[in-house]
Design a protein around this motif. Sequence first.
Motif, PDB file in Angstrom:
ATOM      1  N   MET A  46      12.931  22.757  11.042  1.00 30.85           N
ATOM      2  CA  MET A  46      13.972  22.119  10.235  1.00 30.85           C
ATOM      3  C   MET A  46      14.196  22.894   8.946  1.00 30.85           C
ATOM      4  SD  MET A  46      16.271  19.915   9.746  1.00 30.85           S
ATOM      5  CE  MET A  46      16.062  18.691  11.002  1.00 30.85           C
ATOM      6  N   ALA A  47      13.119  23.286   8.291  1.00 30.03           N
ATOM      7  CA  ALA A  47      13.255  24.075   7.062  1.00 30.03           C
ATOM      8  C   ALA A  47      13.981  25.388   7.347  1.00 30.03           C
ATOM      9  CB  ALA A  47      11.880  24.344   6.458  1.00 30.03           C
ATOM     10  N   HIS A  49      16.053  25.992   9.760  1.00 28.01           N
ATOM     11  CA  HIS A  49      17.448  25.669  10.096  1.00 28.01           C
ATOM     12  C   HIS A  49      18.266  25.462   8.818  1.00 28.01           C
ATOM     13  CE1 HIS A  49      20.748  24.042  12.476  1.00 28.01           C
ATOM     14  NE2 HIS A  49      20.790  23.031  11.620  1.00 28.01           N
ATOM     15  N   ILE A  50      17.728  24.705   7.878  1.00 18.90           N
ATOM     16  CA  ILE A  50      18.432  24.462   6.617  1.00 18.90           C
ATOM     17  C   ILE A  50      18.642  25.767   5.855  1.00 18.90           C
ATOM     18  CG2 ILE A  50      18.190  23.378   4.339  1.00 18.90           C
ATOM     19  CD1 ILE A  50      16.763  21.042   5.854  1.00 18.90           C
ATOM     20  N   LEU A  51      17.600  26.579   5.797  1.00 18.18           N
ATOM     21  CA  LEU A  51      17.722  27.867   5.107  1.00 18.18           C
ATOM     22  C   LEU A  51      18.753  28.770   5.777  1.00 18.18           C
ATOM     23  CD1 LEU A  51      13.972  28.575   4.352  1.00 18.18           C
ATOM     24  CD2 LEU A  51      15.773  28.159   2.660  1.00 18.18           C
ATOM     25  N   ARG A  52      18.727  28.807   7.106  1.00 18.35           N
ATOM     26  CA  ARG A  52      19.663  29.651   7.850  1.00 18.35           C
ATOM     27  C   ARG A  52      21.104  29.194   7.596  1.00 18.35           C
ATOM     28  NH1 ARG A  52      16.815  29.949  12.168  1.00 18.35           N
ATOM     29  NH2 ARG A  52      17.559  28.017  13.077  1.00 18.35           N
ATOM     30  N   ASN A  53      21.327  27.871   7.599  1.00 13.56           N
ATOM     31  CA  ASN A  53      22.666  27.349   7.337  1.00 13.56           C
ATOM     32  C   ASN A  53      23.137  27.651   5.928  1.00 13.56           C
ATOM     33  OD1 ASN A  53      22.954  26.370   9.897  1.00 13.56           O
ATOM     34  ND2 ASN A  53      22.476  24.264   9.377  1.00 13.56           N
ATOM     35  N   ALA A  54      22.196  27.784   4.994  1.00 17.22           N
ATOM     36  CA  ALA A  54      22.530  28.108   3.608  1.00 17.22           C
ATOM     37  C   ALA A  54      22.653  29.617   3.387  1.00 17.22           C
ATOM     38  CB  ALA A  54      21.480  27.522   2.671  1.00 17.22           C
TER      39      ALA A  54
END
Length: 104
Positions: A46-47, A49-54
């Motif tokens: 999840m972390a 994924h969030i970083l990749r999306n940002a």
Amino acid sequence: MNAVFDLLAEQRILEAVRNGDFDHLPGAGRPLVFEDEPFVSPEQRMANHILRNAGFAPPEIGLRREIARLRAEIAGLEEGGEPWRAKRRRLAEMIVQLQEMGRG
């Protein structure tokens, strides 16, 4: 109780397949692409994924990609030759580096 739900879900999926409900979905007939690492904890996924999306990615993600690329290169080389040995040494170094990241 979960077994009952699993059985019911499986039956509904099979019925939908027989009815052709999945035939015209986007991407039908193409392999699924899994970007997440299966051996990473759900929290870390999840972390990531969030970083990749940002627009960011942890260093280990880039290292894992480089390891995968290097493994593919090695598979195409003649075993035992100097380029093969050099790339195997580099691969071993990168794997150790990845393992050390996990300890930090």
